[in-house]
Design a protein around this motif. Structure first.
Motif, PDB file in Angstrom:
ATOM      1  N   UNK A   1      10.263  -7.726  -2.487  1.00  0.00           N
ATOM      2  CA  UNK A   1       9.520  -6.615  -3.077  1.00  0.00           C
ATOM      3  C   UNK A   1       9.345  -5.542  -2.008  1.00  0.00           C
ATOM      4  N   UNK A   2       9.720  -4.333  -2.317  1.00  0.00           N
ATOM      5  CA  UNK A   2       9.502  -3.210  -1.390  1.00  0.00           C
ATOM      6  C   UNK A   2       8.325  -2.395  -1.879  1.00  0.00           C
ATOM      7  N   UNK A   3       7.315  -2.265  -1.046  1.00  0.00           N
ATOM      8  CA  UNK A   3       6.112  -1.534  -1.405  1.00  0.00           C
ATOM      9  C   UNK A   3       5.613  -0.762  -0.199  1.00  0.00           C
ATOM     10  N   UNK A   4       5.473   0.545  -0.356  1.00  0.00           N
ATOM     11  CA  UNK A   4       5.009   1.420   0.722  1.00  0.00           C
ATOM     12  C   UNK A   4       5.818   1.228   2.007  1.00  0.00           C
TER      13      UNK A   4
ATOM     14  N   UNK B   1      -2.957  -8.633  -5.588  1.00  0.00           N
ATOM     15  CA  UNK B   1      -3.973  -8.696  -4.521  1.00  0.00           C
ATOM     16  C   UNK B   1      -3.307  -8.878  -3.162  1.00  0.00           C
ATOM     17  N   UNK B   2      -2.292  -9.735  -3.097  1.00  0.00           N
ATOM     18  CA  UNK B   2      -1.595  -9.951  -1.828  1.00  0.00           C
ATOM     19  C   UNK B   2      -0.919  -8.657  -1.366  1.00  0.00           C
ATOM     20  N   UNK B   3      -0.263  -7.971  -2.288  1.00  0.00           N
ATOM     21  CA  UNK B   3       0.427  -6.730  -1.921  1.00  0.00           C
ATOM     22  C   UNK B   3      -0.562  -5.687  -1.439  1.00  0.00           C
ATOM     23  N   UNK B   4      -1.714  -5.606  -2.089  1.00  0.00           N
ATOM     24  CA  UNK B   4      -2.717  -4.621  -1.653  1.00  0.00           C
ATOM     25  C   UNK B   4      -3.238  -4.927  -0.260  1.00  0.00           C
ATOM     26  N   UNK B   5      -3.364  -6.214   0.080  1.00  0.00           N
ATOM     27  CA  UNK B   5      -3.803  -6.588   1.427  1.00  0.00           C
ATOM     28  C   UNK B   5      -2.731  -6.260   2.459  1.00  0.00           C
ATOM     29  N   UNK B   6      -1.476  -6.410   2.076  1.00  0.00           N
ATOM     30  CA  UNK B   6      -0.374  -6.133   3.000  1.00  0.00           C
ATOM     31  C   UNK B   6      -0.209  -4.640   3.238  1.00  0.00           C
ATOM     32  N   UNK B   7      -0.279  -3.869   2.155  1.00  0.00           N
ATOM     33  CA  UNK B   7       0.004  -2.426   2.255  1.00  0.00           C
ATOM     34  C   UNK B   7      -1.231  -1.583   2.477  1.00  0.00           C
ATOM     35  N   UNK B   8      -2.391  -2.140   2.156  1.00  0.00           N
ATOM     36  CA  UNK B   8      -3.613  -1.350   2.258  1.00  0.00           C
ATOM     37  C   UNK B   8      -3.809  -0.418   1.084  1.00  0.00           C
ATOM     38  N   UNK B   9      -2.967  -0.593   0.040  1.00  0.00           N
ATOM     39  CA  UNK B   9      -3.039   0.263  -1.144  1.00  0.00           C
ATOM     40  C   UNK B   9      -3.268  -0.622  -2.361  1.00  0.00           C
ATOM     41  N   UNK B  10      -4.276  -0.283  -3.171  1.00  0.00           N
ATOM     42  CA  UNK B  10      -4.554  -1.049  -4.377  1.00  0.00           C
ATOM     43  C   UNK B  10      -3.589  -0.659  -5.472  1.00  0.00           C
ATOM     44  N   UNK B  11      -2.986  -1.682  -6.118  1.00  0.00           N
ATOM     45  CA  UNK B  11      -2.034  -1.417  -7.198  1.00  0.00           C
ATOM     46  C   UNK B  11      -2.732  -0.760  -8.370  1.00  0.00           C
TER      47      UNK B  11
END
Length: 509
Positions: free
Chosen positions: A230-233, A460-470
């Motif tokens: 998954x690519x995010x930010x 939730x995991x992605x938001x913790x990794x990127x610092x951005x809430x989905x």
């Protein structure tokens, strides 16, 4: 009767008596008088040899052997006493259960099977299955229950049918599921059944007229359900959903992690929310794949019963230590990610080897646990067969009983164990229930699509990794009905929520 041994003081008495009688016959002046001897009682015979196997196996290696009076080494002084005790149980199952230490309170996971072929197949990921993994919940204040689909196994019968994660069902073959019939309807001898599907609307659940027919066959489930990047930010995140620690799939697991590595991931989300455990060696390999920089260091330490612990400490202390590895059992080089942080998704269905990974990685790297408390199983079992050394070879051909008793508890490098209430997440997933209360865990009406960035646990995991809430593209519905978790599919496999270790018990204590 193969295993019971007379206590030493009886052996000495027997030797003394034989010597005394011999000396008397050598003395010519000995006067032998004819005395009427009382009739000797008929010796007690053993009704069921399997009962002997059950007692001997638990006496040998059961984790709490020293805490169960009926398993004491000096419990019986004669064969008659021993046989009488064993004959007091009509079935091996009843004897086994009665010998467990605080069954269902302390020991919640030891079990006995009458078909070790089926048990062995389950260790390889093979069972009689249609590939539908579901949870069962009970409606508040009612005996009626309903099922919800957690996932559909790849390449299974269910995968070819119109059924998916998040679907509900209320009946089987036209019968409403209740607390009294769900075992027979869903886990009985009927390999083909028809589910009556349902929907939740306005805080109630009702059938919607749709049916799905499913057929169970001998099916080997690949525990690697999803393996995506998954690519995010601007961050490449690996997402691996792993649903059982099956040694036969260690190479496939290594390949999956290798694919994530070749795609340049810098973060990993490991989804263990439906993983009930399995092979200890697979847990070590997975942890070594996540890291790689700790090869040869202590992964876990073991504590056996008093007899075995004393033996190992005196003769082979290294046996009690499991270490990180850089190779699989066949010498395949492990694909290591060399991460210093991992995000692990859990629920109350995450047990045994899943918990082992979390607990044993924590002294080395940052483990961010997301979801709800895990099961709370820090113990492992071995398979005992009815043979002279409890191994598979020379097993009694007259039956296929096997024991799967807990024999050790695991601790991490720092000695941390006994997480009876489970491992507590760093971030708890909650949702608003139909009563207006906040509940923990998965919202059954909003399970989401596994691997999708909007699925609540992964989001939730992605938001913790990127610092951005989905930003979710839909409004989260409420649960609508109050429920209590009852069981799930994996509770009815021979392995259940088990962690096992392959070891040959050829030690002479």
């Amino acid at each position: 009767m193969k295993r019971f041994k007379l206590p030493l003081h009886l052996l000495f008495s027997l030797i003394f008596s034989i010597t005394f009688l011999y000396n008397c016959t050598e003395n010519e002046e000995t006067i032998i008088q004819e005395v009427e001897q009382p009739e000797e009682a008929e010796p007690v015979t053993l009704n069921n040899d399997v009962n002997d196997f059950v007692w001997a196996g638990l006496n040998e290696v059961y984790l709490w052997q020293q805490d169960v009076p009926d398993l004491a080494d000096d419990k019986f002084e004669t064969f008659d006493e021993y046989y009488t005790f064993l004959n007091g149980y009509n079935t091996p199952e009843s004897l086994f259960d009665d010998l467990l230490y605080q069954k269902d309170v302390v020991d919640r996971f030891s079990y006995i099977v009458d078909d070790y072929i089926e048990l062995e197949n389950s260790f390889q990921g093979t069972s009689n299955s249609n590939g539908l993994d579901f949870g069962l919940v009970r409606l508040s204040g009612s005996n009626d229950i309903f099922g919800y689909v957690r996932y559909v196994a790849n390449d299974s019968d269910a995968a070819s049918k119109d059924i998916k994660r998040g679907d509900f069902f209320l009946s089987v073959d036209g019968q409403q599921l209740t607390i009294n019939n769900y075992v027979d309807l869903l886990f009985g001898s009927n390999n083909t059944y028809t589910l009556g599907m349902a929907e939740i609307n306005n805080n109630t659940i009702a059938e919607n007229g749709k049916t799905v027919e499913l057929t169970k066959t001998e099916f080997t489930e690949n525990p690697i359900l999803l393996n995506n990047v998954i690519e995010s930010n601007g961050i490449k995140i690996g997402y691996l959903m792993y649903n059982s620690f099956v040694a036969n799939f260690d190479k496939q697991l290594n390949t999956a992690v290798g694919e994530l590595k070749s795609n340049g991931i810098t973060e990993l989300v490991l989804d263990l929310r439906y993983n009930p455990g399995g092979s200890v060696s697979s847990a070590i390999y997975l942890s070594s794949m996540i890291t790689g920089q700790f090869n040869g260091e202590i992964f876990s330490k073991e504590k056996w019963n008093d007899k075995y612990q004393a033996y190992f400490e005196a003769n082979n202390p290294e046996f009690l230590i499991n270490r990180f590895s850089n190779k699989l059992s066949d010498d395949t080089v492990i694909n290591s990610l060399n991460l210093n942080k991992v995000y692990i998704l859990t629920t109350e269905s995450s047990a045994s080897a899943s918990e082992l990974v979390i607990n044993c990685l924590r002294p080395y790297i940052d483990v961010v646990q997301i979801g709800t408390n895990t099961t709370g199983k820090y113990t492992a079992s071995v398979t005992l067969y009815d043979s002279p050394n409890f191994g598979r070879e020379e097993a009694n051909p007259d039956h296929t009983y096997a024991l799967q008793p807990l024999v050790l508890k695991s601790a991490n490098k720092n000695g941390e164990t006994d997480y009876f209430e489970g491992l507590t997440p760093d971030y708890t997933i909650t949702y608003d229930s139909g009563s207006g209360q906040t509940s923990e865990g998965e919202n059954l009406v909003d399970l989401g699509i596994l691997g999708d960035i909007n699925e609540p646990f992964l989001a939730k995991a992605i938001s913790l990794i990127t610092g951005v809430t989905s930003k979710l593209n839909y409004k989260k519905p409420t649960m609508g009905v109050e429920v209590k978790a009852l069981a799930d599919t994996k509770d009815f496999t021979p392995l259940g929520k088990g962690m096992y270790k392959n070891v040959k018990l050829n030690i002479k204590l």
